[in-house]
Each structure stands twice: as C-alpha cells, then as structure tokens.
Scaffold this active site. Structure first.
Site, PDB file in Angstrom:
ATOM      1  N   ASP A 168       0.862  -1.182   0.000  1.00 33.00           N
ATOM      2  CA  ASP A 168       0.000   0.000   0.000  1.00 33.00           C
ATOM      3  C   ASP A 168       0.901   1.236   0.000  1.00 33.00           C
ATOM      4  OD1 ASP A 168      -1.803  -2.078   0.450  1.00 33.00           O
ATOM      5  OD2 ASP A 168      -3.064  -0.881   1.810  1.00 33.00           O
ATOM      6  N   LYS A 231      -6.772   3.285  -3.600  1.00 30.89           N
ATOM      7  CA  LYS A 231      -7.211   3.282  -2.201  1.00 30.89           C
ATOM      8  C   LYS A 231      -7.426   4.728  -1.785  1.00 30.89           C
ATOM      9  CE  LYS A 231      -5.254   1.968   2.328  1.00 30.89           C
ATOM     10  NZ  LYS A 231      -4.174   1.242   3.007  1.00 30.89           N
ATOM     11  N   LYS A 267     -10.208   0.322  -2.768  1.00 24.81           N
ATOM     12  CA  LYS A 267     -10.163   0.079  -1.328  1.00 24.81           C
ATOM     13  C   LYS A 267     -10.423   1.369  -0.562  1.00 24.81           C
ATOM     14  CE  LYS A 267      -7.035  -1.238   2.467  1.00 24.81           C
ATOM     15  NZ  LYS A 267      -5.695  -1.706   2.829  1.00 24.81           N
TER      16      LYS A 267
END
Lengths: 331, 482
Positions: A168, A231, A267
C-alpha cells in the site's frame, strides 16, 4: 442504428481495445500531455455525486441480503494496525484473528489481508503461512510520503523482502497538488516495478486532494501507472473514506476497464467502523460497477474496529439477540 | 459464499400504520358528512386491490362546502389575527411531520409511487410548504405585494393524482396563509391522503369550514370551479382540462391560476459532468414514474457525447428497481391508473411507428397492477409525437443538437414551457442559455428539485401564475402584482 450500445458491453469489458501500457502511452509522454488528458476527463459535480451516494445510502438491506453482505464484507477486510507501538506480539494476535475472526463460529470467513508496517511484514507472513490471508504492508514513507524516491523504493523492496505480497503506497500529494502529474506517475511506475510480484495499492489520500475532480484524476493517474488497486486514504487524515469519494473512484475503475480492458480494484480505508457503513459501501459497489467488483480481489475495506462490529451483527443474525463487546476479541 | 450476486431481500414498509376505512364521506364544515350522490372506488394501482370507497360530490355537496367556506371566511378566518392563522399552519406542519410515515405509506398505497419517494420527497416537502407559508401569515405586508394585501375569499382548488398530498400542500398552504378559505377537490384516483389531511385539520383544531374537501371526478371539479361564490380558482392538471376551466371562468370575477402540462428539455452539453448528468436524466424522467408535469421528457444531448451518454444511461437504467411501491428499495413504482397506462402504451406505439427506436431494460414486472418499464426512445425527430406530446410516464425521448443555438431552438420548440435542465461545467453558459429558454423553471446541473421558497409555474400552454415563493403568495391576494 449505430449508437445504441448494449449496456452490458461496457460493464462486461468486452469492448475491443488495446491492453494496458499501449492505449494511453501517448498521454504519459510528457507533463503537458498527461495534464491535458487528466483535465479532459469529465468533471464531477459535487452536489450530484453526494446526492447519489446519499440516495444509495438509504437502501434497506435485511435478512438474507444482510447475512450475505456481512460475510462478504468480512472477507474483504484488510485488518489493519499501523501504530508506532506495534509489536510482533500485537501482529501475531491480529493474524490469529484474521484467519479465524470468530473463535466461536468456524463458519465466519477469514479476512482478506492483514495490513502492517513493512518491518513487521515478516511476522505477519509467518503467522499467516498457509492460510490464504494476504500480507499487506504500507510503504513509500507512509503516511506522508515525504522522502526521496530512493528511500521510498528501498522501503518497498524491504517490505516485499520481508514477505508482503501486497504493497500500500502513498502518492506524493504535494507534487500532485502542484500539478507535477508526470512526477507522481513516474514514481508509481517505479514503485510498481519495485513490487515485483506483489500487488500494488495506490493510496490517493483524498482528504488532502479535497475535490472530487482531483480524486478522479488521481485514480486515472494511478491506474495508468499500473496500480492494481486505488485506495482512498491512509487513515491518518480526516476525512478518510467517504461514500461519494468511493463512488467517484468506482466510476473511474469502471471507465478504465471500459477503455483498456484491465480491471482495477478499489479500497476505501479509514472511518468505516460499522456494519451499516460497510453495507453502504457494498451497495455502492453493487449499483455502480456491479458484481464483478464484489470480491476481495477487487474490493477491500481498510479497517480495524469494523471487524468486531461485523462479527457482532453476524452473531445477532444467527442468535436473534445482541451480545456484548466481550463476545468478540479485543485487538 | 453462496452466490456472487448481491440480491436485496424484500424490505417492505409495513402498512399496519395506516387505517383505511371501508368508505369515506366528504369533509365539510369541519366534519365528515355523507355525500348526496354516488361513490367511487379507489384502488391500489400496484395490485388493483380496492382500498376504499369515497363519495362523489354533487353540485349540492359542493354548494354546501362553498357556503361553509364563505361562512368561515367572513366570520372566523378573515377577521383572525394573521399571527394566529400562522399558528394553525405551524401546527398542521408539525402534525404532518409527526404522522409522516402514515402519510407516506398511504400515498404509496393509493398512488403507486415508491415509498422511498413518498417518504423522502412528497411528505417532507408538503410539511415544508406549510412551515414556509406559516411564517408568511403575519408578514404579508412586507412581501412586496402592497402595504395591506387582502385575501380573495373562497378558493376553489382542483389537484392532480401525481403528487396528491404535495399538490394539496402547494394549494392549501398559501391560500390559508393569505387568509382565504378553501374548497379542494382531490383527484379521482388518489383521494385518500387528502381525506387523511382532513383528519389533520380536525386534530389541529382548525376552525370548521376553513378547509373543505370534496372528493369526486371531473363533474365534481367542474362544480367547484363554476360555483358562483368561489372567488379564486387554482388548478393543476392537464392542459385540456385547464383550457376548459379558463373558458368557464372567462368573464366572471374569478381569479385563475393554472399549472398544466410540460415537455421539458434536459440539455446535456459535451462538457457536462457525465455521471451526474446521467443521474439527472434518470431523476428527470423516472422520478415518480415520469408522472411529473415538469419531467425532463426530452433529452437534448450534444452529438459529440451522444453515444457515451446513451451507453451510460442505459447501463444506469438497467440498475433501476421496478416493483412493489412499498418496498424500501424500489426506484420505480406502478403507473397510477389503467387509463394512464393505456395512454403511455399508445404514445409509445406511435413513437415506434413513426420510426424512433425503443429501448427498454430487461425487467420483470408484476402480474397484477399497472406497470410500464423505463423506456428510452433514440433517433427521435422534433416532428415525432413523442417529442411533442406529454406522455406523463417513464418514457424518455432523445434528440441531439450540435450548437448552443440549436439546443435553445429545439428546447423552445414546444407548445409547453414549464421547466428545463442545463448540464455543463461552464457557469457562463448556464446563465446565457437559461436566459434564453422559455421555461418557468430552469435547473442547472440538477433536475426535479423543489423548494417552497422557489416559485414554480409555466409559460405558454404550461399555464399561468406561480406557486411557491413570494410570487406564489400574489396568486392568493387581491391586486397583488409581482
């Protein structure tokens, strides 16, 4: 009749077109070209997007639909701990919870991943060996992203080396807001390369990008650079995930697949604490991009306290009554 | 995981909160009284189940109601301190909020509209209209309509079936706030929420005769409009009936406002926020099954984005949930009556016969009741009847344009002029186009938004007079000009 398209055409991603890396090579050849492309995307009307998200928030999900949604949401959780005080013991206890969230009920599905800082990825990898639960690590000088490119790439390589199979990363919001889009793009490309086989989730930190137009542009930029997921947030900035921002990002991945054939996941992370919030997000997915995204491979919920509420609601559906917080484990 | 599909389980709103009587009389002089004529059955259009029988008001019944209204005007409501009139209106508004769920369920039962709309739009807006006008009651001298504006007296009001309670609120609230009394005739197919509103008037201790509700069909409405002691006539409904009302009151002392049909152009420019424009198109034509006089029934889309917009629109329409109006997840409910369904079918068939291309999503419709799927016609020419006639159903006609001038010319090429929509990210274009459109309401980057502070009404055959806002007060005051 040339223009009436089968509405399934776009959604099914069957429109013929070049694959990733070819369709949009042209738009990333220079800063000016990338800027022209990103600013040429259709705008987002703030009032309209928020109204749409609010309307979908009124969907009433009951009984069998609720049971399905709760289990699906559990399987999509990236169970997260990102504290300075994290220890191997804390990560191992989280891993135990990830593989078997409800010790009293083996039918509760495992979560999608455990998300930790890179130095603890090895602990998580060991604790989750053979479970199918992924190990995600934040990297690239998370959460601020304020470090040199070399440091960020070293951070990524270290996390992957420790056993993370998902990275991430955060984008350089400063560069993005200053309009240096190509710089941000090139950094994501470099990180993607450093990931090797690990999946790359690109954190836009929409709370710092502020506008929905920026969220759409940053999503496209990340997808063009090879992101496997986009995300919303680090969870360290407020606002984090909101329904309208998730809507805008879902529209972006939908349009990106229609244009390139490549399906990118989404996400939302941060601020999703209740089952109700999680179900609202699933409704949003269902009615914006459809069933193709209703899987942990394409949609994740970044959260820590959410899981316990999902478990409490799951127990309530099973037994007909609410149990207290002592019936789920503390993290 | 059993299935990869997210199927919403039925989520019906309980109807146990409403108590529908097997039959209803007329509400005259503060009481329910038997009518002197026939009765008619009102049905649930989603199931064809008979909900109740209501009286058909005769000329004698209407006369009784008008006399009660006159008496109340002369003796009570006219002389009352304006601030006290305001108190009654505030009280009604609060009761509407308190009984909101009851009104919403009853409205969806009798009309066929989705509970999500009756709950989130019709009932809250109806209450908002009473709150708004309650505040005006003691401030009329400051409304810019003259120093001491006076009421007309007795208002005869006839309302349609598409927003039964909301149209009642649009009519009754300004009339009462300005000191008039009311004889109201609800639509033949949707009388029940008006009769529940009569109970609210009793609950609020509204003085007898201030509001009278006479149910019935066209003949009852005619008796209200033509009664010699009615001072002010207000009608919302079809242009055809509006025309005959205008004829009937011509040469009398009655003051008239008409809110009639429409064929609104929803104009999408190539720089529009496409995703929100698609939402706006859907809201414009499928809100309330398209039973909306200001529905965005003509989509004017710039040729350069036509394919993109239509593909996106069709995908979005594919997600609309058509079915049980009482299910909280229903987006599109039942057509209000067999008669209206026949008209929608007829015009759709004409559309196809004239060469337009009909598209409908795959959707399962219930076996009983009156249903029509969301429908899009592409390749529509301005000469086609589906581009000119008001369908008053979930049927969208798509036309194209190349330049802003052409957009304005096509938008204004209608005998109606009620509303229009403009979708573009360019603010200067919004102002320039809105200025040139012959439409009473122009929405920019949104559609079908209503607010009691905003005047609503039309140009050309869409009628005259305004409802809502300061301008709406003028319609109920003597010598007021705005």
């Amino acid at each position: 009749m040339t223009h009436v398209l089968d509405p399934g055409t776009l959604a099914a991603g069957t429109r013929p077109g070049p694959g990733p890396g070819t369709a949009f090579d042209d738009v990333t050849r220079s800063d000016a070209a990338l800027r022209a492309f990103l600013h040429g995307l259709p705008g987002v009307d703030q009032v309209g997007a928020e109204q749409r998200a609010a309307t979908l928030g009124t969907r009433s999900i009951k009984t069998t639909a609720k049971a399905w949604a709760i289990d699906t949401a559990i399987s999509m959780v990236d169970l997260t701990t990102l504290e300075g005080a994290d220890t191997p013991g804390k990560v191992r206890s989280l891993a135990a919870k990830a593989r078997r969230p409800d010790p009293t009920d083996p039918t509760a599905p495992a979560v999608a991943a455990v998300c930790v800082y890179g130095d603890l990825a090895g602990v998580a990898r060991e604790a989750l060996a053979g479970t199918g639960v992924h190990v995600a690590a934040v990297a690239t000088a998370f959460p601020s992203g304020r470090a040199s490119r070399e440091v960020k790439l070293a951070d990524v390589r270290d996390a992957v080396g420790n056993g993370a199979d998902e990275i991430d990363m955060v984008i350089d919001r400063g560069a993005f807001l200053a309009g240096r889009y190509l710089e941000v793009f090139e950094e994501v490309v470099a990180v993607k390369e450093a990931c090797g086989g690990a999946h790359l989730k690109v954190i836009l930190e929409t709370g710092e990008l502020v506008t929905y137009d920026n969220a759409r542009r940053a999503s496209w930029l990340a997808m063009l650079a090879g992101a496997d997921f986009v995300k919303t947030s680090t969870g360290k900035i407020s606002p984090a995930a909101t329904l309208p921002v998730c809507l805008v990002m879902l529209e972006a991945v939908r349009d990106f697949r229609a244009a390139t054939g490549r399906q990118v996941g989404v996400k939302p992370a941060g601020g999703i604490r209740t089952t109700k919030d999680a179900i609202k997000h699933l409704v949003l997915v269902n009615e914006t991009v459809g069933a193709d995204w209703l899987s942990p491979d394409r949609f994740r919920l970044g959260a820590s306290s959410l899981l316990n509420d999902l478990l409490l609601q799951r127990q309530k559906l099973r037994t007909g009554h609410y149990s207290g917080p002592d019936h789920v484990s503390v993290d | 995981m059993t299935s990869p599909l997210f199927e919403y389980a039925p989520a019906p709103e309980s109807r146990s909160i409403v108590d529908v009587a097997p039959s209803y009389g007329l509400f005259v002089d503060g009481e329910f009284v038997d009518g002197s004529g026939d009765t008619l059955k009102t049905v649930n259009p989603a199931t064809e189940e008979v909900l109740s029988e209501v009286a058909v008001g005769t000329e004698a019944d209407v006369d009784r109601a008008v006399r009660a209204a006159r008496r109340a005007f002369t003796r009570v409501w006219g002389p009352m301190r304006p601030a006290d009139r305001g108190k009654y209106l505030f009280r009604i508004a609060r009761i509407l909020q308190e009984r909101a769920r009851e009104f919403a369920v009853l409205e969806s039962l009798d009309n066929g509209k989705p509970i999500r709309e009756s709950r989130d739009v019709d009932v809250p807006l109806a209450a908002a209209h009473f709150f708004h006008h309650a505040g005006w009651a003691d401030k009329l001298g400051y409304a810019g309509l003259g120093p001491d504006p006076r009421p007309h007296g007795v208002a005869g009001q006839v309302i349609p079936w598409n927003f039964p309670l909301l149209m009642l609120a649009w009519k009754v609230a300004p009339a009462l706030a300005t000191g008039n009394t009311v004889v109201l005739k609800p639509a033949e197919t949707t009388p029940l929420t008006a009769l529940l509103f009569a109970q609210v008037c009793q609950q609020a201790d509204l003085p007898p005769g201030v509001v009278n509700i006479v149910t019935g069909a066209g003949e009852t409405g005619r008796a209200v409009v033509e009664h010699a002691d009615v001072d002010k006539v207000a009608f919302t409904g079809s242009t055809e009936v509006g025309r005959s009302i205008a004829r009937a009151v011509a040469g009398t002392r009655k003051v008239l406002t008409l809110e009639l049909g429409g064929k609104a152009a929803n104009i999408v420019f190539d720089d529009a926020p496409i995703d929100q424009a698609v939402e706006g198109i859907v809201r414009g034509i499928f809100f309330n099954q398209g039973h909306v006089c200001c529905a965005g029934s003509r989509l004017l889309v710039q040729e350069s984005v036509h394919d993109e917009v239509i593909a996106s629109l069709q995908r979005r329409i594919g997600t609309l949930r058509v079915g049980d109006p009482l299910d909280k997840n229903t987006d599109v409910g039942a057509i209000n009556s067999a008669e209206q369904l026949a008209r929608i079918r007829e015009l759709s068939e004409i559309g196809e016969a004239e060469g337009a291309h009909r598209w409908q999503p795959a959707c399962d419709l219930p076996d009983r009741g009156f249903w029509f799927p969301p429908t899009v016609f592409t390749d529509v020419s301005p000469a086609h009847r589906i581009a000119r006639d008001e369908v008053f159903g979930p049927v969208l006609s798509v036309l194209t344009f190349r330049t802003p001038d052409e957009a304005v010319a096509k938008a204004d090429n209608s005998t109606y002029g009620l509303s229009a929509g403009i979708w573009t990210e360019k603010g200067s274009r919004i102002l320039a186009i809105a200025d040139r459109l012959r439409a009473g309401v122009v929405w920019a980057n949104t559609f079908n938004q209503f607010d009691p502070t905003s005047p609503f009404g039309g140009y050309k055959q869409s009628g005259y007079g305004r409802e809502g806002g300061r301008q709406g007060l003028a319609a109920y005051l003597k010598g007021a000009s705005h």
